[in-house]
Each structure stands twice: as structure tokens, then as C-alpha cells.
Design an enzyme around this catalytic site. Structure first.
Site, mmCIF file in Angstrom:
data_model
loop_
_atom_site.group_PDB
_atom_site.id
_atom_site.type_symbol
_atom_site.label_atom_id
_atom_site.label_comp_id
_atom_site.label_asym_id
_atom_site.label_seq_id
_atom_site.Cartn_x
_atom_site.Cartn_y
_atom_site.Cartn_z
ATOM 1 N N HIS A 183 51.373 35.543 75.956
ATOM 2 C CA HIS A 183 51.195 37.000 76.070
ATOM 3 C C HIS A 183 49.857 37.261 76.743
ATOM 4 O O HIS A 183 48.818 37.354 76.093
ATOM 5 C CB HIS A 183 51.264 37.641 74.668
ATOM 6 N N HIS A 185 48.419 39.468 80.202
ATOM 7 C CA HIS A 185 48.612 40.316 81.386
ATOM 8 C C HIS A 185 47.583 39.877 82.409
ATOM 9 O O HIS A 185 46.369 39.974 82.152
ATOM 10 C CB HIS A 185 48.405 41.783 81.038
ATOM 11 N N GLU A 237 53.975 47.346 68.474
ATOM 12 C CA GLU A 237 52.507 47.275 68.585
ATOM 13 C C GLU A 237 51.980 48.576 67.967
ATOM 14 O O GLU A 237 51.399 48.551 66.881
ATOM 15 C CB GLU A 237 52.081 47.146 70.056
ATOM 16 N N ASP A 283 46.372 38.690 75.332
ATOM 17 C CA ASP A 283 46.773 40.008 75.847
ATOM 18 C C ASP A 283 45.984 40.382 77.106
ATOM 19 O O ASP A 283 46.457 40.125 78.207
ATOM 20 C CB ASP A 283 46.628 41.068 74.737
ATOM 21 N N ASP A 284 44.812 40.993 76.947
ATOM 22 C CA ASP A 284 43.973 41.413 78.087
ATOM 23 C C ASP A 284 42.539 40.977 77.803
ATOM 24 O O ASP A 284 41.669 41.811 77.482
ATOM 25 C CB ASP A 284 44.042 42.941 78.227
#
Ligand code: ADE
Ligand code: ZN
Length: 334
Positions: free
Chosen positions: A16, A18, A199, A277-278
Site C-alpha cells: 500500500h 502511492h 479508512e 501509504d504516502d
């Protein structure tokens, strides 16, 4: 056992991530300069000060603005290769990364520019760093189903390089059911499917992702614990959750890491994994996510090994490769 050492050396898969969320402030400034783009920020410190989010939307507004510095295939290459080099330092051996084509094509950047840049770096990451990969194309759920369908059409010439489709962006008000036809078509074209759900959104969005979109994995999914029947379904069918601890605190899904429900997910028999994630926006890459959540929840060596194995088991690798990496985890844990 020294858990910090274990976390550092254990082979990891990141499921996961991005790629636009790995744009560090330093690179944002460099690319803005290289491409003659005016930023709303005057320095790296100025950018970092803006990363004080109240919820998912407050992050997305800043994140989409940052992505505007990405113009050429070289930009997408540099972004992706920098992430892979950073991941290699955390002993990441396999990545399944998201990209958001609409963030770029809606600004006039061609689909081929984005895919050529990202895939060039993924190929070099495999040969130079030994990191295997899959690429997942996400639809922006705040945009229309028709726009997602057009993006799916646009992706077909690149099908050999895109393994799966996903769903991201503003969750509340944009349920998975909005994209049933797009996901039906994607599956008929041979794409695997995943979706962000649970989420900020309710357990019902996770049910929809499972039943209407027929996804292989749920991204985040942490709100599943509000619904015991859903927990039974996720655990019984071994549907993995790609959990992102530091993201969840930055976007205020949980007040603190100590409040995070990762250990409860594992105790419920769910195949949970740890991801970043980010990371450029949320304060840490995958290794940092492991270290911080281990400390916050007092996870033991068995938990760490379980989380690392879950990630390879939940990946889109073939069974032989999964066995190879899982054996390497046992080796590292000895
Ligand atoms: N896009 C990038 N990060 C995201 C997240 N955490 N949730 C939804 N969409 C995203
Ligand atoms: Zn995400």
C-alpha cells in the site's frame, strides 16, 4: 530478542504505497525548478509545516497540488527510483505500488509519459536493487464512474505492465458501489482488483468492496472491527488488509499510535499487513511504520514475523516466490 534488529533485517513487501505520496519536499522543489513551476511554498521547511492534516480531505488537497510538479517521464522515473532506493534500505524485497493516472492526465500529461517513467524505474529497481514489483492503477473516487471507465480504456494498451486496479481519494460520499461497472470491466480485461475502504468510511463500504467489486484485498479496512460479521468474513476468506499505521494517525483515523487497532486485527485472525501509504507526507517509510507500531502496541517477535509473512502471502506474487520470501523471513527471524 532485539526487536529493532529483527524489524530492520526482516524481508518486507510493501502493498500500500502511492507513488505520488513518496514525493519528498526536496524533490518537489527540485522538480518545480526543473519544470519552471511556481509553488505556493518558499522552502522545504515551509512545505513540511503545511503537512498538518485534520482528515483525509485536508491531506488530499495538498497532495494533489504537490503532484503538479511531475511533468516528464524522467520526473516519474526519478520519483519512483528514489522510492525504491529508500525501500531497499528498509530491506523491502517486493513492492506493489499505486499510481493515480487521472491526477496527471487531467493536467494534460499523457498516460504513456506516466507509465513509461514509473515502469522504467521499476525495471531498474529489479535489476539494480533486486526489488520485484507489481503496478496498480487507482481510480479517483471523487471523480465520476464515466471518467474511471475512460481511464480504464486508456490503460488497455499498457495492460502488460499494469497488474491490478484500485480505488482511492475521498472516501466519504463515494461508496465502492459507484464503480461496479468499471470493476466488472476491469476484471473482464484480466486485471486483479483492490480498493481503499473503511479508512474513514463505514464497514458497509468494506462489504461493498468485497461483494460488489469482488476485490482481492482491502486497503486500510481498519473500521471493520465495528462489524463482527465483517470480521468473520475477512478472517474466514483470508481477505488481507493493507494497514498504514502512521497514515492513520496523521489523518486522525486514530488519535495516537497507542490507540491503533492493528493488534486487535491480528487477534481476530485477519491477515493484516504494515505499509506506509504516502510516506513523504506521513513521517515515515515502511521500516519506521514497523518500528513505531511495535513500540506503541508492544508487539512481540511473533507479531513482527506474522506481519511480514502476511505481506508476502497477501501479495500478487506466484506461490513459488511467496514460499521463497517466507522462508527468507524464517531465516532472518532465527
Ligand atoms: N490517496 C493517497 N493516499 C490516500 C489515502 N490514504 N486514502 C485515500 N486516497 C489516498
Ligand atoms: Zn492509500
Amino acid at each position: 530478542m532485539n526487536l529493532t534488529g529483527l524489524i530492520e533485517r526482516i524481508p518486507k513487501a510493501e502493498l500500500h504505497l502511492h507513488i505520488e505520496g513518496t514525493l519528498e519536499p526536496e524533490m518537489m522543489m527540485q522538480l518545480a525548478e526543473r519544470n519552471g513551476i511556481e509553488l505556493a511554498y518558499t522552502s522545504v521547511e515551509h512545505i513540511r509545516r503545511a503537512y498538518d492534516f485534520t482528515d483525509l480531505q485536508s491531506f488530499l488537497d495538498i497532495y494533489y497540488a504537490g503532484a503538479q510538479v511531475l511533468i516528464t517521464a524522467q520526473d516519474f522515473y526519478d520519483l519512483t527510483f528514489a522510492y525504491l532506493e529508500r525501500a531497499a534500505r528498509d530491506n523491502v524485497r517486493h513492492v506493489e505500488i499505486f499510481f493515480d493516472p487521472q491526477t496527471h492526465t487531467d493536467r494534460g500529461i499523457s498516460f504513456s509519459t506516466v507509465v513509461d517513467g514509473i515502469c522504467g524505474a521499476l525495471r531498474d529497481g529489479e535489476t539494480r536493487l533486486g526489488i520485484t514489483h507489481r503496478l496498480i492503477m487507482c481510480f479517483l473516487r471523487h471523480l465520476s464512474a464515466e471518467a474511471a471507465m475512460q481511464t480504464l480504456e486508456d490503460s488497455l494498451p499498457y495492460k502488460d505492465r499494469i497488474h491490478a486496479v484500485g480505488l482511492d481519494s475521498s472516501e466519504l460520499g463515494h461508496p465502492p458501489s459507484k464503480f461496479v461497472q468499471v470493476f466488472d470491466r476491469a476484471r473482464s480485461e484480466g486485471y486483479l482488483t483492490v480498493a481503499h475502504a473503511g479508512e474513514e468510511g463505514p464497514p458497509d463500504y468494506i462489504w461493498q468492496a468485497l461483494d460488489a467489486l469482488q476485490v482481492e484485498r482491502i486497503d486500510h479496512g481498519v473500521r471493520c472491527l465495528e462489524d463482527p460479521a465483517l470480521v468473520q468474513r475477512l478472517a474466514g476468506d483470508r481477505i488481507p488488509l493493507t494497514v498504514c499505521p502512521l497514515s492513520n494517525v496523521k489523518l486522525r483515523v486514530f488519535d495516537t499510535l497507542e490507540d491503533h487497532n492493528l493488534k486487535q486485527l491480528l487477534n481476530a485472525g485477519i491477515c493484516a499487513t504494515v505499509n506506509s501509504d504516502d510516506p513523504a507526507y506521513f513521517g515515515g517509510y515502511i521500516g519506521e511504520n514497523f518500528l513505531r507500531i511495535q513500540q506503541a502496541l508492544d508487539l512481540d517477535a511473533d507479531d513482527i514475523v506474522c506481519l511480514a509473512k502476511n505481506a508476502f502471502a497477501a501479495s500478487f506474487l506466484n506461490d513459488e516466490d511467496k514460499r521463497h520470501y517466507i522462508a527468507a523471513i524464517d531465516q532472518a527471524a532465527r
